[in-house]
Design an enzyme around this catalytic site. Structure first.
Site, short mmCIF file in Angstrom:
data_model
loop_
_atom_site.label_atom_id
_atom_site.label_comp_id
_atom_site.label_asym_id
_atom_site.label_seq_id
_atom_site.Cartn_x
_atom_site.Cartn_y
_atom_site.Cartn_z
N ASP A 71 0.82 -1.22 0.00
CA ASP A 71 0.00 0.00 0.00
C ASP A 71 0.85 1.26 0.00
O ASP A 71 0.46 2.28 -0.57
CB ASP A 71 -0.95 0.01 1.21
CG ASP A 71 -2.13 -0.92 0.97
OD1 ASP A 71 -2.63 -0.95 -0.17
OD2 ASP A 71 -2.52 -1.64 1.90
N CYS A 385 16.74 -7.12 -10.98
CA CYS A 385 17.37 -7.79 -9.85
C CYS A 385 17.67 -9.25 -10.18
O CYS A 385 18.64 -9.52 -10.86
CB CYS A 385 16.50 -7.62 -8.60
SG CYS A 385 17.46 -7.87 -7.10
N HIS A 514 15.74 -2.19 -8.41
CA HIS A 514 14.30 -2.33 -8.71
C HIS A 514 13.77 -0.96 -9.15
O HIS A 514 13.12 -0.27 -8.36
CB HIS A 514 13.55 -2.79 -7.47
CG HIS A 514 13.77 -4.22 -7.12
ND1 HIS A 514 13.11 -5.24 -7.76
CD2 HIS A 514 14.58 -4.80 -6.23
CE1 HIS A 514 13.50 -6.41 -7.25
NE2 HIS A 514 14.41 -6.16 -6.32
N GLU A 516 11.35 -0.21 -10.77
CA GLU A 516 9.87 -0.13 -10.74
C GLU A 516 9.37 0.67 -9.53
O GLU A 516 8.28 1.23 -9.56
CB GLU A 516 9.24 -1.53 -10.76
CG GLU A 516 9.49 -2.43 -9.55
CD GLU A 516 10.75 -3.28 -9.66
OE1 GLU A 516 11.67 -2.88 -10.40
OE2 GLU A 516 10.83 -4.34 -8.99
N1 GLN Z 1 17.37 -13.64 -4.81
C1 GLN Z 1 18.24 -12.64 -5.34
C2 GLN Z 1 19.10 -12.00 -4.27
O1 GLN Z 1 18.83 -12.10 -3.11
C3 GLN Z 1 17.45 -11.59 -6.09
C4 GLN Z 1 16.59 -10.75 -5.20
C5 GLN Z 1 15.60 -9.93 -5.96
O2 GLN Z 1 15.30 -10.21 -7.12
N2 GLN Z 1 15.04 -8.92 -5.32
O3 GLN Z 1 20.09 -11.36 -4.57
#
Ligand code: GLN
Length: 542
Positions: A71, A385, A514, A516
Site C-alpha cells: 500500500d 534484480c 528495482h 519499478e
Molecule cells: N534472490 C536474489 C538476491 O537475493 C534476487 C533478489 C531480488 O530479485 N530482489 O540477490
C-alpha cells in the site's frame, strides 16, 4: 495544525483501502494541501520483509530501505512523494518498543498495559511525521477489518487522538455486495461493520462503499440512517477500470469540499487539470503493447499473482501510457519451459519480456531459457534484480563458454559462481539474521558514458532502490565484458555491477536494482520507457 484522515475497513479484506486512502490523499493534494500517508499493519512481523509475497502481495522498498506493505507503493505513486519507512507501523514494532522501554525501566513502578502504554506508543508513532515536517494532512490507513482482534489497539489509539485534541476525520471503507439470487445491493454488512466501529467508540465521518455499480439513492439513504451520518457523507467507490481515476470519482462527489468543511478549512487553489487530462488521455489509446512477465508465483490464483508484481505492472503501465500505448500484461510461468522447451517459441508473439525480482529455486531454469530465447531472437528484455543475475548466468553459460556458471543461490557447488553473496551477507546468513538484512534501499550508481542505460537516464549518477543478497561476482566481470556484455553502471567504488546491457541486441538491459519502485504516473522509469519503446518497434516488425 495537522489534520489526520483515519481510514478503517469493514466487511471483507482486499477492498482496495490502499487505493481509497491514496485517492483521498490525492484530491487533497490536488487542492493544494501538503499530504503524506502512513500504513498500520497489525501483524507481529516487524516489517513485510519476512512475509510471503503470494500471501501478502509485493514487498515495497522505500528509499531509506524499509520493506513494507505494497500500500505504501500506492501512496508513493498517487502522491508522487517518497515516504520513509517509519510511516509503516506494525504490531511487532510497537510491542518491541514497549518491551524494550519496560526492560530499560522507562515505566518504572508502573504496571505496563495495552492501554495506555501500547496505545501511547501507537499515537507517538502516528504523530511523528507531522513533528518532523509540516503537513496539512496525514492519511493513516489501518490494515485489517473492524472486528479483527489484532487491530483493536490501533483503533483504540486513533479514537483517543480525537479526544486528546488532534484534528481527526474517520473514514470507514465497506463492501456493498449484490446477491445474485436477488439482484439487489445489500447494505446490512455495512450497517453491522459501522455498528462494530461505534462500539469501539468511533463514529465515522464518512462511509466509503465499494461495490460493482455506483451506489443508488435508496442504499445511500439506508446507510446514512443506520450509520448515523448524512447522506452526502456516504461516498460511492464503485469499480472502475483504472485505479488512477478513483480520485476523480471522489472529486465528482465533492469529497474534498466536504472534508474541508468538516475541518473548517478554506479551499486552496486547485490543480486538477493535469490529472484529469492524464486520465482522459489514457482512456483513448487503442494500440496495444503485449508484455510478458516471466515469473514463478502462479500456484495461488491470479489475483494474488498480480499483487506479487504490482509495482512492475504499474511501471509497465506508466511507460506504456507515456508512449500512447495500452499495455497488456501476460503471465508466463517459467516452469512450463522446463517441461516443454518447444513452448519457448510462443515468446515470439510477445513484444517484450521482463524477468522480475525473485527468491528461491523454483522455475529458475525456465527463466534462464526464456532469457536465452529473448537474447537470441532479438526480443526486448528487461531484467530486474534476479532478472539481471539470471541474464548474467545465461550469458556466462552460453556466450562465454562457462557451462557450469550459476548463481550461488541456485547452485551452491557451481565451479563458476558468476553471481555470489555480497561479502557482508555471508555472516548474516550463517547467523540466520534474516529480517531487514538484505542490501536495502536507494544506492547510487555511476553510469558509463555512451551506454544505452546512460542515455536513457540522461545522467551520469543515479539512485535506484535495492533488495538483494547476491551480486555479480567481480572476478567474472572481465571475462563477461571481453565477450561483449557491457556493465553500464557500477557502484561509485566500482565494485558492484548495477546495470548491464548487450549493445548488439535491440534492447537487452538489466539492473541489480528495482527501478519499478520509482516509476510514477506521467513520470515513467527510464529503463521501462526504453523497454516499451523497443517493444513498440518489435510490435511493428510483426
Ligand atoms: N534472490 C536474489 C538476491 O537475493 C534476487 C533478489 C531480488 O530479485 N530482489 O540477490
Amino acid at each position: 495544525m495537522v489534520n489526520y484522515i483515519i481510514v478503517t475497513g469493514g466487511v471483507v479484506s482486499g477492498l482496495g483501502k490502499g487505493i481509497t486512502t491514496a485517492s483521498i490523499g490525492k484530491i487533497l493534494q490536488l487542492h493544494g494541501y501538503k499530504v503524506t500517508a502512513m500504513k498500520i499493519d497489525p501483524y507481529m512481523n516487524c516489517d513485510a520483509g519476512t512475509l510471503r509475497p503470494t500471501e501478502h502481495g509485493e514487498v515495497w522498498v522505500t528509499e531509506d530501505g524499509g520493506e513494507i506493505d505494497q500500500d505504501l507503493g500506492h501512496y508513493e505513486r498517487f502522491l508522487d512523494i517518497n515516504i520513509p519507512k517509519y510511516h509503516n507501523i506494525t504490531t511487532g514494532q510497537v510491542y518491541g518498543a514497549v518491551i524494550e522501554k519496560e526492560r530499560k525501566g522507562k515505566y518504572l513502578g508502573k504496571t505496563v498495559q495495552p492501554i495506555p502504554h501500547v496505545t501511547d506508543e501507537i499515537k507517538r508513532r502516528i504523530r511523528k511525521p507531522s513533528q518532523e515536517e509540516k503537513f496539512d494532512f496525514v492519511m493513516v490507513e489501518i490494515g485489517g477489518t473492524v472486528g479483527d482482534y489484532e487491530n483493536v489497539l490501533f483503533l483504540e489509539a486513533v479514537r483517543q487522538m480525537k479526544l486528546e485534541g488532534d484534528k481527526v476525520l474517520y473514514f470507514h471503507v465497506t463492501y456493498v455486495p449484490v446477491l445474485n439470487a436477488l439482484g439487489e445491493a445489500k447494505t446490512k454488512p455495512t450497517q453491522h461493520s459501522v455498528k462494530l466501529l461505534r462500539e469501539i467508540g468511533i463514529q465515522p465521518d464518512f462511509v466509503v462503499t465499494r461495490s460493482d455499480d455506483p451506489l443508488d439513492d435508496v442504499r445511500r439513504e439506508k446507510i446514512a440512517m443506520f450509520c448515523n451520518i448524512h447522506e452526502e457523507d456516504v461516498i460511492s467507490n464503485s469499480d472502475i477500470d483504472n485505479i488512477y481515476a478513483v480520485p476523480l470519482l471522489f472529486e465528482e462527489q465533492h469529497l474534498c469540499k466536504k472534508i474541508l468543511n468538516k475541518l473548517n478549512l478554506r479551499k486552496n487553489h486547485n490543480d486538477l487539470k493535469t490529472w484529469k487530462n492524464f486520465i482522459t488521455k489514457i482512456k483513448k489509446f487503442d494500440k496495444k503493447i503485449n508484455i510478458g512477465i516471466v515469473g514463478k508465483y502462479f500456484d495461488i490464483g491470479s489475483s494474488q499473482l498480480s499483487d506479487s508484481y504490482i509495482s512492475v505492472i504499474e511501471a509497465v503501465k506508466h511507460a506504456a501510457w507515456d508512449n500512447n500505448l495500452n499495455p497488456e500484461v501476460q503471465w508466463i510461468n517459467s516452469k512450463v519451459f522446463e517441461k516443454k522447451p518447444e513452448k519457448l517459441s510462443t515468446l515470439d508473439d510477445i513484444d517484450g519480456i521482463i524477468v522480475p525480482g525473485g527468491f528461491g529455486l523454483s522455475g529458475i531454469h525456465g527463466k534462464i531459457e526464456a532469457i536465452q530465447y529473448a537474447r537470441e531472437h532479438d526480443i526486448p528484455y528487461l531484467g530486474l534484480c534476479l532478472g539481471m543475475q539470471l541474464a548474467v548466468v545465461e550469458y556466462a553459460q552460453n556466450a562465454c563458454n562457462l557451462k557450469d556458471a550459476n548463481s550461488r543461490e541456485v547452485d551452491k557447488k557451481t565451479t563458476h559462481p558468476v553471481i555470489d553473496f555480497i561479502p557482508d551477507q555471508v555472516n548474516i546468513i550463517q547467523d540466520s539474521r534474516y529480517g531487514a538484512t538484505m542490501r536495502l534501499g536507494a544506492y547510487p550508481a555511476v553510469l558509463k558514458k555512451g551506454t544505452l542505460v546512460q542515455k536513457l537516464y540522461g545522467k551520469n549518477k543515479i539512485y535506484e532502490r535495492h533488495r538483494h543478497r547476491y551480486e555479480v561476482n567481480p572476478k567474472y566481470v572481465d571475462i563477461l565484458e571481453e565477450n561483449d556484455l557491457v556493465f553500464s553502471g557500477r557502484s561509485p567504488d566500482g565494485v558492484l555491477m548495477e546495470f548491464m546491457e548487450l549493445p548488439s541486441h535491440p534492447y537487452f538491459v538489466a539492473t541489480q536494482a528495482h527501478p519499478e519502485f520509482k516509476s510514477r504516473p506521467m513520470k515513467p522509469s527510464p529503463l521501462f520507457d526504453g523497454f516499451i519503446k523497443a517493444a513498440k518497434k518489435k510490435s511493428l516488425r510483426k
